[in-house]
Design an enzyme around this catalytic site. Structure first.
Site, PDB file in Angstrom:
ATOM      1  N   LYS A  40     -13.764   2.418 -21.039  1.00  0.00           N
ATOM      2  CA  LYS A  40     -13.470   3.651 -20.807  1.00  0.00           C
ATOM      3  C   LYS A  40     -12.099   3.633 -20.666  1.00  0.00           C
ATOM      4  CE  LYS A  40     -17.756   3.087 -18.023  1.00  0.00           C
ATOM      5  NZ  LYS A  40     -18.698   2.887 -17.017  1.00  0.00           N
ATOM      6  N   GLY A  41     -11.466   2.531 -20.185  1.00  0.00           N
ATOM      7  CA  GLY A  41     -10.150   2.963 -19.570  1.00  0.00           C
ATOM      8  C   GLY A  41      -8.987   4.190 -20.503  1.00  0.00           C
ATOM      9  N   GLU A  96      -5.281   1.371 -26.432  1.00  0.00           N
ATOM     10  CA  GLU A  96      -5.732   0.853 -24.535  1.00  0.00           C
ATOM     11  C   GLU A  96      -5.070   1.969 -23.639  1.00  0.00           C
ATOM     12  OE1 GLU A  96      -8.041  -0.287 -23.239  1.00  0.00           O
ATOM     13  OE2 GLU A  96      -7.736  -2.771 -23.035  1.00  0.00           O
ATOM     14  N   ASP A  97      -5.642   1.514 -22.575  1.00  0.00           N
ATOM     15  CA  ASP A  97      -5.228   1.745 -20.976  1.00  0.00           C
ATOM     16  C   ASP A  97      -3.736   1.161 -21.099  1.00  0.00           C
ATOM     17  OD1 ASP A  97      -6.176  -0.575 -20.659  1.00  0.00           O
ATOM     18  OD2 ASP A  97      -7.360   1.261 -18.805  1.00  0.00           O
ATOM     19  N   ASP A 100      -2.260  -6.338 -19.948  1.00  0.00           N
ATOM     20  CA  ASP A 100      -1.913  -7.339 -18.457  1.00  0.00           C
ATOM     21  C   ASP A 100      -1.804  -8.046 -19.582  1.00  0.00           C
ATOM     22  OD1 ASP A 100      -1.725  -7.976 -16.299  1.00  0.00           O
ATOM     23  OD2 ASP A 100      -3.538  -7.913 -16.046  1.00  0.00           O
ATOM     24  N   LYS A 128       1.975  -4.293 -18.717  1.00  0.00           N
ATOM     25  CA  LYS A 128       3.155  -5.518 -17.844  1.00  0.00           C
ATOM     26  C   LYS A 128       3.449  -6.857 -18.487  1.00  0.00           C
ATOM     27  CE  LYS A 128      -0.557  -4.237 -14.035  1.00  0.00           C
ATOM     28  NZ  LYS A 128      -1.745  -4.595 -12.991  1.00  0.00           N
ATOM     29  N   PHE A 149      -1.176  -3.329  -9.693  1.00  0.00           N
ATOM     30  CA  PHE A 149      -2.434  -2.406  -9.570  1.00  0.00           C
ATOM     31  C   PHE A 149      -2.240  -1.411  -9.561  1.00  0.00           C
ATOM     32  CE2 PHE A 149      -6.992  -1.898  -9.855  1.00  0.00           C
ATOM     33  CZ  PHE A 149      -7.762  -2.979 -10.964  1.00  0.00           C
ATOM     34  N   VAL A 150      -2.376  -0.665 -10.677  1.00  0.00           N
ATOM     35  CA  VAL A 150      -2.963   0.548 -10.996  1.00  0.00           C
ATOM     36  C   VAL A 150      -3.996   1.212 -11.470  1.00  0.00           C
ATOM     37  CG1 VAL A 150      -0.307   0.941 -11.457  1.00  0.00           C
ATOM     38  CG2 VAL A 150      -1.820   0.157 -13.697  1.00  0.00           C
ATOM     39  N   ASP A 156      -8.674   2.443 -13.936  1.00  0.00           N
ATOM     40  CA  ASP A 156     -10.303   2.260 -12.682  1.00  0.00           C
ATOM     41  C   ASP A 156      -9.728   0.948 -11.673  1.00  0.00           C
ATOM     42  OD1 ASP A 156     -11.436   0.075 -14.230  1.00  0.00           O
ATOM     43  OD2 ASP A 156     -12.976   0.368 -13.298  1.00  0.00           O
ATOM     44  N   ARG A 162     -10.434   7.168 -12.450  1.00  0.00           N
ATOM     45  CA  ARG A 162     -10.028   7.305 -13.456  1.00  0.00           C
ATOM     46  C   ARG A 162      -9.601   8.583 -13.244  1.00  0.00           C
ATOM     47  NH1 ARG A 162     -12.083   2.758 -16.532  1.00  0.00           N
ATOM     48  NH2 ARG A 162     -13.803   1.895 -15.831  1.00  0.00           N
TER      49      ARG A 162
HETATM   50  P1  IMP Z   1      -5.990  -8.581 -20.103  1.00  0.00           P
HETATM   51  O1  IMP Z   1      -6.773  -8.499 -21.524  1.00  0.00           O
HETATM   52  O2  IMP Z   1      -5.555  -8.879 -19.201  1.00  0.00           O
HETATM   53  O3  IMP Z   1      -4.699  -7.522 -21.396  1.00  0.00           O
HETATM   54  O4  IMP Z   1      -6.196  -7.010 -19.783  1.00  0.00           O
HETATM   55  C1  IMP Z   1      -6.616  -5.344 -20.068  1.00  0.00           C
HETATM   56  C2  IMP Z   1      -7.259  -4.659 -19.317  1.00  0.00           C
HETATM   57  O5  IMP Z   1      -7.811  -4.705 -17.916  1.00  0.00           O
HETATM   58  C3  IMP Z   1      -7.436  -2.949 -19.683  1.00  0.00           C
HETATM   59  O6  IMP Z   1      -7.953  -2.857 -20.197  1.00  0.00           O
HETATM   60  C4  IMP Z   1      -7.317  -3.001 -17.996  1.00  0.00           C
HETATM   61  O7  IMP Z   1      -8.867  -2.498 -17.749  1.00  0.00           O
HETATM   62  C5  IMP Z   1      -7.377  -4.073 -17.371  1.00  0.00           C
HETATM   63  N1  IMP Z   1      -5.951  -3.759 -16.208  1.00  0.00           N
HETATM   64  C6  IMP Z   1      -5.469  -4.794 -16.385  1.00  0.00           C
HETATM   65  N2  IMP Z   1      -4.762  -4.247 -15.262  1.00  0.00           N
HETATM   66  C7  IMP Z   1      -5.082  -2.863 -15.143  1.00  0.00           C
HETATM   67  C8  IMP Z   1      -4.244  -2.404 -13.240  1.00  0.00           C
HETATM   68  O8  IMP Z   1      -3.315  -2.675 -12.837  1.00  0.00           O
HETATM   69  N3  IMP Z   1      -5.639  -1.673 -13.185  1.00  0.00           N
HETATM   70  C9  IMP Z   1      -6.557  -1.536 -13.911  1.00  0.00           C
HETATM   71  N4  IMP Z   1      -6.791  -1.802 -14.707  1.00  0.00           N
HETATM   72  C10 IMP Z   1      -6.057  -3.215 -15.059  1.00  0.00           C
HETATM   73 MG    MG Z   2      -9.783  -1.590 -19.634  1.00  0.00          MG
END
Ligand code: IMP
Ligand code: MG
Length: 177
Positions: A40-41, A96-97, A100, A128, A149-150, A156, A162
């Site tokens: 939902k981000g 995507e939000d 990471d 990040k 962590f944001v 969220d 959110r």
């Molecule tokens: P990745 O698969 O590790 O790149 O993570 C992506 C997902 O992790 C994003 O869609 C977010 O939902 C979640 N995420 C990563 N970092 C944060 C953060 O700092 N705050 C909230 N959600 C995060």
């Molecule tokens: Mg997400």
């Protein structure tokens, strides 16, 4: 105890989203695009970005398993909701939000490439960079941020925050996750 520290203001976000929208408009002039939001981000970012894209555009949404109530990725990505339409021959912009570790977008990119789209680009509000585990980058990135962590503007913690209009660093007294 939880504390919120503003990292990006509403004004900073709005200005950047307008720039990204203008860039996408230029890159796809004369073409149609499908914005695929990762639930939902990405919803708030998608809603604002879409209104800055002056092209023929449609929306679709996809959902993957999330962190649950922890602040760290489990390492496993599970598809919870697929797109509603075939993406064959389409110009996809995956919205995507945050990028990471890159696991989520690597998984989604591979899933969508199997549809044989005309093109596939990634738009991420936040990046990040230092946390990356997969060799993936965003084509339209709003802000590179440190490993904090944001929350807010769609992001969220356990489904909360959110609706904050800013992106904030969430500090908790939780010692381990
Ligand atoms: P990745 O698969 O590790 O790149 O993570 C992506 C997902 O992790 C994003 O869609 C977010 O939902 C979640 N995420 C990563 N970092 C944060 C953060 O700092 N705050 C909230 N959600 C995060
Ligand atoms: Mg997400």
């Amino acid at each position: 105890m939880e504390r919120l520290k503003v990292l990006l203001t509403q004004e900073q976000i709005a200005k950047k989203v307008a720039e990204l929208g203008a860039q996408i408009t230029r890159d796809f002039v004369g073409e149609s695009v499908v914005l695929i939001g990762v639930l939902k981000g990405a919803t708030i970012f998608l809603a604002d970005l879409a209104r800055e894209i002056k092209l023929d555009a449609t929306f679709d949404f996809i959902a993957v398993s999330s962190y649950g109530n922890s602040q760290r990725q489990s390492g496993e990505v599970k598809l919870m909701k697929d797109v509603d339409h075939s993406m064959e021959g389409k110009n996809i912009i995956l919205v995507e939000d945050i990028l990471d570790t890159g696991l989520t977008l690597t998984y989604l990119r591979n899933l969508l490439l199997a549809h044989k789209p005309k093109s596939l680009k990634i738009a991420a509000l936040l990046d990040k960079v230092s946390r990356r585990q997969q060799p993936i980058h965003g084509d339209y990135v709003g802000f590179e941020i440190p490993d904090e962590f944001v929350v807010g503007y769609g992001l969220d913690f356990a489904e909360r925050f959110r609706n904050l209009p800013e992106v904030c660093i969430l500090e908790t007294d939780e010692k381990s996750s």
